[in-house]
Design a protein around this motif. Structure first.
Motif, PDB file in Angstrom:
ATOM      1  N   PRO A 119     -47.562 -13.230 -39.531  1.00  0.00           N
ATOM      2  CA  PRO A 119     -48.230 -13.930 -40.644  1.00  0.00           C
ATOM      3  C   PRO A 119     -47.731 -15.371 -40.806  1.00  0.00           C
ATOM      4  CG  PRO A 119     -47.486 -11.755 -41.337  1.00  0.00           C
ATOM      5  CD  PRO A 119     -46.925 -11.997 -39.978  1.00  0.00           C
ATOM      6  N   ALA A 120     -46.450 -15.590 -40.538  1.00  0.00           N
ATOM      7  CA  ALA A 120     -45.905 -16.950 -40.660  1.00  0.00           C
ATOM      8  C   ALA A 120     -46.569 -17.891 -39.658  1.00  0.00           C
ATOM      9  CB  ALA A 120     -44.391 -16.931 -40.460  1.00  0.00           C
ATOM     10  N   SER A 150     -48.780 -21.016 -40.849  1.00  0.00           N
ATOM     11  CA  SER A 150     -48.417 -22.379 -40.448  1.00  0.00           C
ATOM     12  C   SER A 150     -49.545 -23.029 -39.663  1.00  0.00           C
ATOM     13  CB  SER A 150     -47.115 -22.384 -39.641  1.00  0.00           C
ATOM     14  OG  SER A 150     -47.280 -21.702 -38.416  1.00  0.00           O
ATOM     15  N   GLN A 165     -43.262  -8.156 -38.288  1.00  0.00           N
ATOM     16  CA  GLN A 165     -44.026  -8.111 -39.533  1.00  0.00           C
ATOM     17  C   GLN A 165     -43.950  -9.425 -40.306  1.00  0.00           C
ATOM     18  OE1 GLN A 165     -42.432  -4.759 -41.582  1.00  0.00           O
ATOM     19  NE2 GLN A 165     -43.528  -3.275 -40.343  1.00  0.00           N
ATOM     20  N   VAL A 166     -42.928 -10.218 -40.068  1.00  0.00           N
ATOM     21  CA  VAL A 166     -42.778 -11.479 -40.784  1.00  0.00           C
ATOM     22  C   VAL A 166     -43.306 -12.652 -39.977  1.00  0.00           C
ATOM     23  CG1 VAL A 166     -41.108 -13.096 -41.742  1.00  0.00           C
ATOM     24  CG2 VAL A 166     -40.798 -10.653 -42.098  1.00  0.00           C
ATOM     25  N   TRP A 167     -43.002 -12.724 -38.684  1.00  0.00           N
ATOM     26  CA  TRP A 167     -43.337 -13.927 -37.944  1.00  0.00           C
ATOM     27  C   TRP A 167     -44.808 -14.049 -37.601  1.00  0.00           C
ATOM     28  CZ3 TRP A 167     -45.286 -14.132 -33.026  1.00  0.00           C
ATOM     29  CH2 TRP A 167     -45.122 -13.012 -32.214  1.00  0.00           C
TER      30      TRP A 167
END
Length: 155
Positions: free
Chosen positions: A6-7, A11, A2-4
């Protein structure tokens, strides 16, 4: 997950917003340019940042000409090189001189270039543009879905 995810997308977007304007807002050459230094001056444009956060965010890419001419120089030295290159351009009558624009102006210039390219008529005799990528592979029945080469066959 869930975090990586979108990251990664954020980026990638940030990289595209920072790298493409300094490369795509300038001259396109139809033929070989024998003077490599002049070609670098003509094919890059620096972004003038307005505050320390922008300076950090651009990560040295706002000094695109310095980066192209001296790729192994630490980016912390680029601001010191700027006046030297400006003087060089003036003294040697480099066409277009030392090119730089505000950070938002250069983003607009890049967006405007994308718009012009998207609206342009096709160039007569140009190669089929769908033939060099995923869509071309699909069109020619050579994609992974059609049993073509995929990562599974290479690994």
């Amino acid at each position: 997950l869930q975090v990586w995810v979108p990251a990664v997308f954020l980026s990638g977007l940030m990289s595209a917003l920072i790298v493409t304007p300094t490369h795509q807002s300038e001259e396109f050459f139809e033929e070989y340019q024998p003077d490599w230094v002049t070609a670098q001056f003509q094919s890059t444009r620096n972004a003038v940042t307005t505050n320390p956060f922008s300076e950090w965010l651009w990560g040295g890419m706002q000094y695109q000409l310095e980066h192209h001419l001296f790729p192994s120089m630490p980016r912390s030295k680029y601001p010191l090189l700027r006046p030297i290159l400006q003087k060089f351009a003036d003294e040697n009558n480099v066409p277009g001189g030392y090119r730089e624009s505000g950070e938002f102006e250069i983003l607009y210039m890049n967006w405007d270039l994308y718009r012009k390219v998207a609206e342009a008529d096709p160039v007569p005799g140009a190669p089929y543009s769908r033939g060099n990528g995923q869509l071309g592979a699909i069109d020619m029945q050579g994609g992974v879905a059609a049993g073509g080469v995929g990562l599974g066959k290479l690994m």
